[in-house]
Design a protein around this motif. Structure first.
Motif, PDB file in Angstrom:
ATOM      1  N   SER A 106    -110.701 -16.164   0.428  1.00 20.56           N
ATOM      2  CA  SER A 106    -111.413 -16.763   1.564  1.00 20.56           C
ATOM      3  C   SER A 106    -111.460 -15.809   2.745  1.00 20.56           C
ATOM      4  CB  SER A 106    -110.754 -18.081   1.969  1.00 20.56           C
ATOM      5  OG  SER A 106    -110.897 -19.031   0.942  1.00 20.56           O
ATOM      6  N   LEU A 107    -110.428 -14.998   2.866  1.00 16.54           N
ATOM      7  CA  LEU A 107    -110.403 -13.993   3.931  1.00 16.54           C
ATOM      8  C   LEU A 107    -111.486 -12.946   3.689  1.00 16.54           C
ATOM      9  CD1 LEU A 107    -108.653 -13.634   6.440  1.00 16.54           C
ATOM     10  CD2 LEU A 107    -107.139 -12.193   5.102  1.00 16.54           C
ATOM     11  N   LEU A 148    -124.822 -20.369   8.112  1.00 15.05           N
ATOM     12  CA  LEU A 148    -123.732 -19.430   8.379  1.00 15.05           C
ATOM     13  C   LEU A 148    -122.579 -20.064   9.148  1.00 15.05           C
ATOM     14  CD1 LEU A 148    -122.576 -16.596   8.178  1.00 15.05           C
ATOM     15  CD2 LEU A 148    -123.969 -15.958  10.167  1.00 15.05           C
ATOM     16  N   SER A 149    -122.873 -20.869  10.162  1.00 17.89           N
ATOM     17  CA  SER A 149    -121.795 -21.506  10.946  1.00 17.89           C
ATOM     18  C   SER A 149    -120.865 -22.297  10.045  1.00 17.89           C
ATOM     19  CB  SER A 149    -122.370 -22.445  12.009  1.00 17.89           C
ATOM     20  OG  SER A 149    -123.063 -21.731  12.985  1.00 17.89           O
ATOM     21  N   SER A 150    -121.453 -23.145   9.241  1.00 19.13           N
ATOM     22  CA  SER A 150    -120.680 -24.015   8.356  1.00 19.13           C
ATOM     23  C   SER A 150    -119.896 -23.219   7.315  1.00 19.13           C
ATOM     24  CB  SER A 150    -121.641 -24.993   7.667  1.00 19.13           C
ATOM     25  OG  SER A 150    -120.955 -25.787   6.745  1.00 19.13           O
ATOM     26  N   GLN A 151    -120.552 -22.255   6.694  1.00 16.14           N
ATOM     27  CA  GLN A 151    -119.899 -21.445   5.657  1.00 16.14           C
ATOM     28  C   GLN A 151    -118.747 -20.625   6.230  1.00 16.14           C
ATOM     29  OE1 GLN A 151    -121.011 -23.007   2.852  1.00 16.14           O
ATOM     30  NE2 GLN A 151    -121.005 -20.983   1.932  1.00 16.14           N
ATOM     31  N   PHE A 152    -118.980 -20.022   7.390  1.00 23.87           N
ATOM     32  CA  PHE A 152    -117.963 -19.190   8.028  1.00 23.87           C
ATOM     33  C   PHE A 152    -116.750 -20.032   8.408  1.00 23.87           C
ATOM     34  CE2 PHE A 152    -117.027 -16.415  12.001  1.00 23.87           C
ATOM     35  CZ  PHE A 152    -116.039 -15.722  11.322  1.00 23.87           C
ATOM     36  N   ARG A 153    -116.986 -21.185   9.001  1.00 25.53           N
ATOM     37  CA  ARG A 153    -115.885 -22.070   9.389  1.00 25.53           C
ATOM     38  C   ARG A 153    -115.094 -22.521   8.173  1.00 25.53           C
ATOM     39  NH1 ARG A 153    -118.846 -25.962  13.865  1.00 25.53           N
ATOM     40  NH2 ARG A 153    -119.117 -24.345  15.450  1.00 25.53           N
ATOM     41  N   ARG A 154    -115.805 -22.914   7.125  1.00 24.08           N
ATOM     42  CA  ARG A 154    -115.143 -23.385   5.913  1.00 24.08           C
ATOM     43  C   ARG A 154    -114.249 -22.291   5.318  1.00 24.08           C
ATOM     44  NH1 ARG A 154    -115.353 -22.109   1.265  1.00 24.08           N
ATOM     45  NH2 ARG A 154    -117.247 -20.896   1.528  1.00 24.08           N
ATOM     46  N   ALA A 155    -114.767 -21.064   5.252  1.00 28.07           N
ATOM     47  CA  ALA A 155    -113.984 -19.953   4.692  1.00 28.07           C
ATOM     48  C   ALA A 155    -112.760 -19.656   5.555  1.00 28.07           C
ATOM     49  CB  ALA A 155    -114.856 -18.710   4.561  1.00 28.07           C
ATOM     50  N   ALA A 156    -112.928 -19.639   6.876  1.00 25.56           N
ATOM     51  CA  ALA A 156    -111.814 -19.358   7.782  1.00 25.56           C
ATOM     52  C   ALA A 156    -110.739 -20.431   7.666  1.00 25.56           C
ATOM     53  CB  ALA A 156    -112.317 -19.242   9.219  1.00 25.56           C
ATOM     54  N   SER A 160    -110.174 -22.316   5.150  1.00 27.54           N
ATOM     55  CA  SER A 160    -109.574 -22.201   3.819  1.00 27.54           C
ATOM     56  C   SER A 160    -108.404 -21.225   3.801  1.00 27.54           C
ATOM     57  CB  SER A 160    -110.640 -21.774   2.811  1.00 27.54           C
ATOM     58  OG  SER A 160    -110.087 -21.594   1.533  1.00 27.54           O
ATOM     59  N   VAL A 161    -108.476 -20.179   4.592  1.00 27.53           N
ATOM     60  CA  VAL A 161    -107.381 -19.198   4.642  1.00 27.53           C
ATOM     61  C   VAL A 161    -106.098 -19.888   5.105  1.00 27.53           C
ATOM     62  CG1 VAL A 161    -106.526 -17.059   5.684  1.00 27.53           C
ATOM     63  CG2 VAL A 161    -108.961 -17.276   5.089  1.00 27.53           C
ATOM     64  N   ALA A 162    -106.150 -20.493   6.283  1.00 26.51           N
ATOM     65  CA  ALA A 162    -104.957 -21.146   6.843  1.00 26.51           C
ATOM     66  C   ALA A 162    -104.521 -22.336   5.999  1.00 26.51           C
ATOM     67  CB  ALA A 162    -105.230 -21.581   8.283  1.00 26.51           C
ATOM     68  N   ALA A 163    -105.483 -23.103   5.478  1.00 23.20           N
ATOM     69  CA  ALA A 163    -105.153 -24.296   4.687  1.00 23.20           C
ATOM     70  C   ALA A 163    -104.456 -23.926   3.376  1.00 23.20           C
ATOM     71  CB  ALA A 163    -106.422 -25.100   4.398  1.00 23.20           C
ATOM     72  N   ASN A 164    -104.893 -22.857   2.730  1.00 23.95           N
ATOM     73  CA  ASN A 164    -104.262 -22.451   1.474  1.00 23.95           C
ATOM     74  C   ASN A 164    -102.885 -21.846   1.697  1.00 23.95           C
ATOM     75  OD1 ASN A 164    -105.838 -22.950  -1.086  1.00 23.95           O
ATOM     76  ND2 ASN A 164    -107.438 -22.255   0.312  1.00 23.95           N
ATOM     77  N   ILE A 165    -102.686 -21.198   2.823  1.00 21.94           N
ATOM     78  CA  ILE A 165    -101.334 -20.717   3.162  1.00 21.94           C
ATOM     79  C   ILE A 165    -100.419 -21.924   3.346  1.00 21.94           C
ATOM     80  CG2 ILE A 165     -99.936 -19.547   4.921  1.00 21.94           C
ATOM     81  CD1 ILE A 165    -102.416 -17.679   5.360  1.00 21.94           C
ATOM     82  N   ALA A 166    -100.919 -22.920   4.063  1.00 22.84           N
ATOM     83  CA  ALA A 166    -100.129 -24.140   4.296  1.00 22.84           C
ATOM     84  C   ALA A 166     -99.820 -24.835   2.981  1.00 22.84           C
ATOM     85  CB  ALA A 166    -100.888 -25.077   5.237  1.00 22.84           C
ATOM     86  N   GLU A 167    -100.827 -24.997   2.139  1.00 23.91           N
ATOM     87  CA  GLU A 167    -100.618 -25.706   0.876  1.00 23.91           C
ATOM     88  C   GLU A 167     -99.679 -24.940  -0.047  1.00 23.91           C
ATOM     89  OE1 GLU A 167    -103.172 -28.096  -2.517  1.00 23.91           O
ATOM     90  OE2 GLU A 167    -104.219 -27.111  -0.858  1.00 23.91           O
ATOM     91  N   GLY A 168     -99.837 -23.630  -0.109  1.00 26.56           N
ATOM     92  CA  GLY A 168     -98.980 -22.819  -0.964  1.00 26.56           C
ATOM     93  C   GLY A 168     -97.526 -22.819  -0.526  1.00 26.56           C
ATOM     94  N   PHE A 169     -97.299 -23.022   0.761  1.00 32.48           N
ATOM     95  CA  PHE A 169     -95.944 -22.970   1.305  1.00 32.48           C
ATOM     96  C   PHE A 169     -95.001 -23.955   0.613  1.00 32.48           C
ATOM     97  CE2 PHE A 169     -92.681 -24.331   4.366  1.00 32.48           C
ATOM     98  CZ  PHE A 169     -92.048 -23.120   4.575  1.00 32.48           C
ATOM     99  N   LYS A 170     -95.456 -25.155   0.326  1.00 33.49           N
ATOM    100  CA  LYS A 170     -94.580 -26.173  -0.263  1.00 33.49           C
ATOM    101  C   LYS A 170     -94.594 -26.202  -1.785  1.00 33.49           C
ATOM    102  CE  LYS A 170     -92.294 -28.255   2.954  1.00 33.49           C
ATOM    103  NZ  LYS A 170     -90.859 -28.297   3.000  1.00 33.49           N
ATOM    104  N   PHE A 184    -107.175 -16.886  13.736  1.00 34.39           N
ATOM    105  CA  PHE A 184    -108.457 -16.437  13.193  1.00 34.39           C
ATOM    106  C   PHE A 184    -109.439 -17.612  13.082  1.00 34.39           C
ATOM    107  CE2 PHE A 184    -111.332 -15.569   9.621  1.00 34.39           C
ATOM    108  CZ  PHE A 184    -111.965 -14.436  10.119  1.00 34.39           C
ATOM    109  N   VAL A 185    -108.961 -18.764  12.622  1.00 36.38           N
ATOM    110  CA  VAL A 185    -109.808 -19.960  12.522  1.00 36.38           C
ATOM    111  C   VAL A 185    -110.367 -20.320  13.893  1.00 36.38           C
ATOM    112  CG1 VAL A 185    -109.859 -22.445  12.017  1.00 36.38           C
ATOM    113  CG2 VAL A 185    -108.613 -20.894  10.500  1.00 36.38           C
TER     114      VAL A 185
END
Length: 121
Positions: free
Chosen positions: A76-77, A39-47, A49-59, A20-21
């Motif tokens: 963020s999704l 919009l470009s910057s905000q959209f990228r940051r939110a997208a 954030s989804v993958a980054a928070n999944i990664a961070e939450g994993f450990k 998705f990112v």
């Protein structure tokens, strides 16, 4: 039966979120230059954030801590969902491939969170 994930990259939910990112970046490259800091910057940051928070939450060790990061990812999704609506309404690009991907990530994230929540019971 699958063996337990040992790295966040092993999680199907993270893999789909990463797709998705990449798709969000590809779409935002087509936005008008005037949206570079909007919009470009905000959209990228939110997208991201989804993958980054999944990664961070994993450990994270505690269930509540893990679920907090997955909840942030879900938020963020939803933010990304709004940016897709805005992109469509502004006629900035074709979001038809991103919406099903966002839906899939959302369902996977909800199921993964439910599994984590239930494993603590």
């Amino acid at each position: 039966m699958r063996s337990p994930a040992t790295r966040f990259e092993d999680l199907v939910v993270w893999q789909k979120a990463h797709q998705f990112v990449l798709a969000a970046y590809r779409l935002s490259w087509t936005f008008p230059r005037t949206e570079a800091y909007g919009l470009s910057s905000q959209f990228r940051r939110a997208a991201v954030s989804v993958a980054a928070n999944i990664a961070e939450g994993f450990k994270k060790r505690g269930t509540e801590d893990k679920l907090r990061f997955y909840n942030i990812a879900q938020g963020s999704l939803e933010e990304s969902r709004y940016y897709l609506i805005l992109t469509m309404d502004l006629d900035y690009g074709d979001v038809s491939k991103l919406i099903p991907l966002l839906e899939e990530v959302s369902k996977l994230l909800e199921a993964y969170s439910r599994t984590i929540r239930n494993s603590d019971s």
